[in-house]
Design a protein around this motif. Structure first.
Motif, PDB file in Angstrom:
ATOM      1  N   UNK A 104       0.831  -1.209   0.000  1.00 25.90           N
ATOM      2  CA  UNK A 104       0.000   0.000   0.000  1.00 25.90           C
ATOM      3  C   UNK A 104       0.864   1.257   0.000  1.00 25.90           C
ATOM      4  N   UNK A 105       2.017   1.207   0.656  1.00 30.77           N
ATOM      5  CA  UNK A 105       2.918   2.362   0.637  1.00 30.77           C
ATOM      6  C   UNK A 105       3.489   2.579  -0.768  1.00 30.77           C
ATOM      7  N   UNK A 106       3.811   1.491  -1.460  1.00 26.62           N
ATOM      8  CA  UNK A 106       4.293   1.596  -2.845  1.00 26.62           C
ATOM      9  C   UNK A 106       3.185   2.160  -3.738  1.00 26.62           C
ATOM     10  N   UNK A 107       1.958   1.717  -3.509  1.00 25.65           N
ATOM     11  CA  UNK A 107       0.833   2.231  -4.283  1.00 25.65           C
ATOM     12  C   UNK A 107       0.647   3.730  -4.028  1.00 25.65           C
ATOM     13  N   UNK A 108       0.802   4.167  -2.784  1.00 24.19           N
ATOM     14  CA  UNK A 108       0.701   5.599  -2.479  1.00 24.19           C
ATOM     15  C   UNK A 108       1.776   6.389  -3.209  1.00 24.19           C
ATOM     16  N   UNK A 109       2.978   5.827  -3.298  1.00 27.80           N
ATOM     17  CA  UNK A 109       4.055   6.492  -4.029  1.00 27.80           C
ATOM     18  C   UNK A 109       3.701   6.602  -5.517  1.00 27.80           C
ATOM     19  N   UNK A 110       3.081   5.557  -6.064  1.00 24.77           N
ATOM     20  CA  UNK A 110       2.630   5.600  -7.456  1.00 24.77           C
ATOM     21  C   UNK A 110       1.590   6.699  -7.653  1.00 24.77           C
ATOM     22  N   UNK A 111       0.629   6.788  -6.746  1.00 24.51           N
ATOM     23  CA  UNK A 111      -0.405   7.817  -6.849  1.00 24.51           C
ATOM     24  C   UNK A 111       0.221   9.215  -6.775  1.00 24.51           C
ATOM     25  N   UNK A 112       1.139   9.401  -5.845  1.00 25.60           N
ATOM     26  CA  UNK A 112       1.778  10.710  -5.689  1.00 25.60           C
ATOM     27  C   UNK A 112       2.578  11.072  -6.938  1.00 25.60           C
ATOM     28  N   UNK A 113       3.261  10.098  -7.505  1.00 26.76           N
ATOM     29  CA  UNK A 113       4.043  10.335  -8.715  1.00 26.76           C
ATOM     30  C   UNK A 113       3.130  10.691  -9.879  1.00 26.76           C
ATOM     31  N   UNK A 114       1.984  10.029  -9.965  1.00 24.71           N
ATOM     32  CA  UNK A 114       1.013  10.305 -11.028  1.00 24.71           C
ATOM     33  C   UNK A 114       0.461  11.732 -10.880  1.00 24.71           C
ATOM     34  N   UNK A 115       0.161  12.141  -9.665  1.00 22.96           N
ATOM     35  CA  UNK A 115      -0.341  13.499  -9.417  1.00 22.96           C
ATOM     36  C   UNK A 115       0.733  14.523  -9.776  1.00 22.96           C
ATOM     37  N   UNK A 116       1.965  14.271  -9.358  1.00 24.47           N
ATOM     38  CA  UNK A 116       3.050  15.212  -9.645  1.00 24.47           C
ATOM     39  C   UNK A 116       3.276  15.331 -11.149  1.00 24.47           C
ATOM     40  N   UNK A 117       3.293  14.207 -11.847  1.00 23.04           N
ATOM     41  CA  UNK A 117       3.510  14.227 -13.289  1.00 23.04           C
ATOM     42  C   UNK A 117       2.391  14.978 -14.002  1.00 23.04           C
ATOM     43  N   UNK A 118       1.158  14.741 -13.577  1.00 23.53           N
ATOM     44  CA  UNK A 118       0.006  15.388 -14.221  1.00 23.53           C
ATOM     45  C   UNK A 118       0.004  16.896 -13.946  1.00 23.53           C
ATOM     46  N   UNK A 119       0.359  17.280 -12.736  1.00 25.77           N
ATOM     47  CA  UNK A 119       0.324  18.701 -12.371  1.00 25.77           C
ATOM     48  C   UNK A 119       1.478  19.481 -12.987  1.00 25.77           C
ATOM     49  N   UNK A 120       2.645  18.842 -13.149  1.00 24.47           N
ATOM     50  CA  UNK A 120       3.783  19.556 -13.721  1.00 24.47           C
ATOM     51  C   UNK A 120       3.753  19.576 -15.245  1.00 24.47           C
TER      52      UNK A 120
END
Length: 156
Positions: free
Chosen positions: A20-36
């Motif tokens: 679940x922690x790895x999945x959270x990192x994936x979600x955060x990376x997806x948000x960062x990529x989309x926002x930048x």
């Protein structure tokens, strides 16, 4: 109690927590990529951000009830329900990136899994109280029923 015995009782819960922690990192990376990738707030970046926020709002509840269910009753069904919850959460997140109506099945399924874990916690605590105050231990029966009921989580 030695450390091997402790790990034997929690290793599945630890594994699901790490996933679940790895999945959270994936979600955060997806948000960062989309926002930048976009200078202005687009509907896609807003949806990704909202999906991540919704997942993070339910995350502490999920972890708490999964660990309580695993420790109070049985770790295998709790960990299995946790894995199913993570799959459903991934489906919810990806569904939210499309139309928001695509995320509804994942949301409803996730609620059902959380309810199952809360029920496991309650039964485990109730069994402990029965053992403590009345000397009756129904843990084996309850674990058997819980293990069988976990398969019902797979039904849509």
């Amino acid at each position: 109690m030695d450390s091997n015995k402790v790990m034997e009782n929690i290793y599945l819960l630890v594994t699901v927590t790490l996933i679940s922690a790895i999945q959270n990192a994936f979600f955060a990376q997806k948000v960062e990529r989309e926002c930048t990738s976009h200078k202005t707030q687009t509907s896609a970046s807003e949806r990704v951000s909202c999906a991540n926020r919704n997942c993070m709002d339910a995350y502490p509840t999920f972890l708490a009830v999964m660990w309580c269910a695993g420790l109070c009753l049985s770790q295998a069904p709790a960990a299995f329900a946790g894995i199913i919850y993570l799959i459903v959460r991934q489906k919810y997140f990806i569904g939210y990136l499309g139309e928001t109506s695509q995320s509804t099945p994942g949301y409803m399924f996730g609620k059902r899994i959380i309810f199952f874990l809360i029920l496991m916690c309650t039964v485990g605590i109730f069994n402990y109280l029965l053992l403590r105050f009345y000397g009756s231990n129904y843990k084996e029966y309850v674990e058997m029923i819980t293990s069988a009921a976990t398969a019902l989580l797979l039904l849509p």
